[in-house]
Design a protein around this motif. Structure first.
Motif, PDB file in Angstrom:
ATOM      1  N   GLY A 283       0.787  -1.219   0.066  1.00  0.00           N
ATOM      2  CA  GLY A 283       0.088   0.002   0.074  1.00  0.00           C
ATOM      3  C   GLY A 283       0.966   1.112  -0.083  1.00  0.00           C
ATOM      4  N   TYR A 284       0.245   2.315   0.570  1.00  0.00           N
ATOM      5  CA  TYR A 284       1.087   3.746   0.409  1.00  0.00           C
ATOM      6  C   TYR A 284       2.249   3.741   1.545  1.00  0.00           C
ATOM      7  CZ  TYR A 284      -2.980   5.494  -1.998  1.00  0.00           C
ATOM      8  OH  TYR A 284      -4.092   5.613  -3.129  1.00  0.00           O
ATOM      9  N   ASP A 285       3.233   4.267   1.089  1.00  0.00           N
ATOM     10  CA  ASP A 285       4.435   4.365   1.882  1.00  0.00           C
ATOM     11  C   ASP A 285       3.935   5.258   3.251  1.00  0.00           C
ATOM     12  OD1 ASP A 285       7.069   5.089   3.101  1.00  0.00           O
ATOM     13  OD2 ASP A 285       7.899   4.557   1.269  1.00  0.00           O
ATOM     14  N   ILE A 286       4.291   4.949   4.544  1.00  0.00           N
ATOM     15  CA  ILE A 286       3.919   5.597   5.606  1.00  0.00           C
ATOM     16  C   ILE A 286       4.979   6.237   6.262  1.00  0.00           C
ATOM     17  CG2 ILE A 286       1.697   4.376   5.817  1.00  0.00           C
ATOM     18  CD1 ILE A 286       2.860   2.765   8.055  1.00  0.00           C
ATOM     19  N   SER A 287       6.081   6.191   5.793  1.00  0.00           N
ATOM     20  CA  SER A 287       7.244   7.083   6.287  1.00  0.00           C
ATOM     21  C   SER A 287       7.089   8.269   6.079  1.00  0.00           C
ATOM     22  CB  SER A 287       8.508   6.307   5.619  1.00  0.00           C
ATOM     23  OG  SER A 287       8.796   6.892   4.188  1.00  0.00           O
ATOM     24  N   GLU A 288       7.674   9.144   7.032  1.00  0.00           N
ATOM     25  CA  GLU A 288       7.457  10.595   6.791  1.00  0.00           C
ATOM     26  C   GLU A 288       8.058  11.305   5.364  1.00  0.00           C
ATOM     27  OE1 GLU A 288       8.574  14.742   9.437  1.00  0.00           O
ATOM     28  OE2 GLU A 288       9.360  13.079   9.743  1.00  0.00           O
ATOM     29  N   GLU A 289       9.136  10.500   5.110  1.00  0.00           N
ATOM     30  CA  GLU A 289       9.845  11.343   3.759  1.00  0.00           C
ATOM     31  C   GLU A 289       9.050  10.841   2.590  1.00  0.00           C
ATOM     32  OE1 GLU A 289      12.063   7.446   4.793  1.00  0.00           O
ATOM     33  OE2 GLU A 289      11.123   9.065   5.989  1.00  0.00           O
ATOM     34  N   ASN A 290       8.210   9.987   2.468  1.00  0.00           N
ATOM     35  CA  ASN A 290       7.450   9.379   1.506  1.00  0.00           C
ATOM     36  C   ASN A 290       5.710   9.437   1.640  1.00  0.00           C
ATOM     37  OD1 ASN A 290       9.227   8.815  -0.721  1.00  0.00           O
ATOM     38  ND2 ASN A 290      10.256   7.483   0.811  1.00  0.00           N
TER      39      ASN A 290
ATOM     40  N   GLY B 198      -3.872  -6.975  15.775  1.00  0.00           N
ATOM     41  CA  GLY B 198      -3.306  -8.040  15.164  1.00  0.00           C
ATOM     42  C   GLY B 198      -2.885  -7.840  13.659  1.00  0.00           C
ATOM     43  N   THR B 199      -2.901  -6.534  13.158  1.00  0.00           N
ATOM     44  CA  THR B 199      -2.299  -6.426  11.647  1.00  0.00           C
ATOM     45  C   THR B 199      -1.526  -5.149  12.063  1.00  0.00           C
ATOM     46  OG1 THR B 199      -4.096  -4.673  11.395  1.00  0.00           O
ATOM     47  CG2 THR B 199      -4.403  -6.863  10.855  1.00  0.00           C
ATOM     48  N   SER B 200      -0.626  -5.012  10.931  1.00  0.00           N
ATOM     49  CA  SER B 200       0.577  -3.844  10.752  1.00  0.00           C
ATOM     50  C   SER B 200       0.489  -3.240   9.347  1.00  0.00           C
ATOM     51  CB  SER B 200       1.664  -4.311  11.626  1.00  0.00           C
ATOM     52  OG  SER B 200       2.476  -5.473  10.726  1.00  0.00           O
ATOM     53  N   GLY B 201      -0.351  -3.670   8.580  1.00  0.00           N
ATOM     54  CA  GLY B 201      -0.370  -3.151   7.313  1.00  0.00           C
ATOM     55  C   GLY B 201      -0.395  -1.745   7.007  1.00  0.00           C
ATOM     56  N   LYS B 202       0.195  -1.119   5.803  1.00  0.00           N
ATOM     57  CA  LYS B 202       0.243   0.081   5.420  1.00  0.00           C
ATOM     58  C   LYS B 202      -1.017   0.320   4.771  1.00  0.00           C
ATOM     59  CE  LYS B 202       5.400   0.231   4.441  1.00  0.00           C
ATOM     60  NZ  LYS B 202       5.449  -0.929   5.047  1.00  0.00           N
ATOM     61  N   LYS B 203      -1.600   1.877   4.956  1.00  0.00           N
ATOM     62  CA  LYS B 203      -2.716   2.245   4.114  1.00  0.00           C
ATOM     63  C   LYS B 203      -2.307   1.987   2.768  1.00  0.00           C
ATOM     64  CE  LYS B 203      -5.640   6.115   4.056  1.00  0.00           C
ATOM     65  NZ  LYS B 203      -6.104   7.615   4.276  1.00  0.00           N
TER      66      LYS B 203
END
Length: 292
Positions: A75-82, A287-292
């Motif tokens: 999914g979408y990159d959830i890091s600050e720089e991206n 129970g999940t840690s997926g990206k948006k």
């Protein structure tokens, strides 16, 4: 476009995708395997440039969309720089500006609606997880062929937001299954995705490349202008059902979602303890840690 989504690309230089022309096929490979092919602003900009190149080439009949490595995309990159839009939520402990957030989300939706209207067939090859924002990418594709390793879903439904297109799930798999997958954030495998109508077919991963090429080459036998007409004549049925109106409403609701205490709590943790800790806490809770 927003600052984050606007990317200046020197023609011929692509950092996040690979392209190749094979007779009437134009191959586009998402190429951020070190980031599991998460969708960044630069990747979306380079993807758009490549698609425009294929659209302008009269010899190209079909676009084949795939990704490098064992994961299609989380999914979408959830890091600050991206971060995909202009306000990184961890920088706004009291919440992002609702008006600006709404404008940003609608601009992202404009990107997907433009892809929806793309004039040539897009055949997506999916292996491994195809989650959250990546679901919007395959929703805008015309044919989806999945390897047996493929998994689909929206883990971020728990706490991070609503994809404005809702992956076309209400139209493709129906109201009840859409609600089930959104409410529970569970994943489904490739066989269930075929049964629901989310993807066209599934094959063993080792047969995936051959099958995708077989389908793409078969489609490419038709004249390009005919394919464009056939695509538009099909898409207009969904447009007449109010597809864009519904997506615009979902974009508004996504902005409201971003004002929720749980959303703010996640990004406040990101600010105080870092993304890794925030994801660990989130996984314990949902129970999940997926990206948006």
């Amino acid at each position: 476009m927003t600052q984050h989504m606007t990317q200046h690309i020197t023609k011929g230089e692509k950092q996040t995708i690979l392209t190749e022309i094979d007779d009437k096929l134009f191959h586009i490979t998402l190429n951020r395997p070190d980031k599991l092919n998460a969708l960044s602003p630069l990747l979306l900009a380079e993807l758009k440039e490549a698609l425009n190149e294929a659209a302008a080439n009269a010899d190209i009949a079909v676009v084949v969309l795939k990704s490098a490595g064992p994961v299609f995309s989380p999914g979408y990159d959830i890091s600050e720089e991206n971060w995909i839009i202009s306000q990184f939520p961890a920088d706004y402990p009291e919440g992002v500006n609702l008006h600006q957030d709404r404008l940003d989300i609608h601009e992202l939706l404009d990107y997907w609606l433009e892809l929806w209207k793309y004039p040539k067939p897009i055949v997506a090859r999916v292996q491994g997880p195809c989650l959250s924002g990546a679901g919007e990418l395959i929703a805008m594709s015309d044919i989806v062929i999945a390897g047996k390793s493929a998994r689909f879903g929206h883990p971020a439904a728990r706490d991070l937001g609503i994809p404005p297109t809702v992956f076309l799930w209400p139209l493709l798999i129906g109201m009840r299954k859409t609600k089930e997958l959104l409410y529970t954030a569970k994943l489904i495998d490739a066989d269930e995705a075929v049964a629901l109508g989310l993807v066209n077919e599934t094959v063993a991963d080792e047969a995936l490349d051959d099958r995708v090429m077989e389908v793409a080459r078969d489609i490419a036998l038709s004249p390009v202008d005919h394919l464009t007409l056939l695509k538009e004549s099909t898409n207009c049925w969904y447009e007449n059902m109010g597809f864009e109106t519904s997506a615009r409403r979902a974009a508004d609701l996504d902005a409201v979602f971003h004002q929720s205490p749980t959303f703010k709590e996640f990004f406040n943790t990101v600010k105080e303890k870092g993304m890794k800790v925030a994801l660990e806490i989130r996984q314990k809770r949902f129970g999940t840690s997926g990206k948006k």
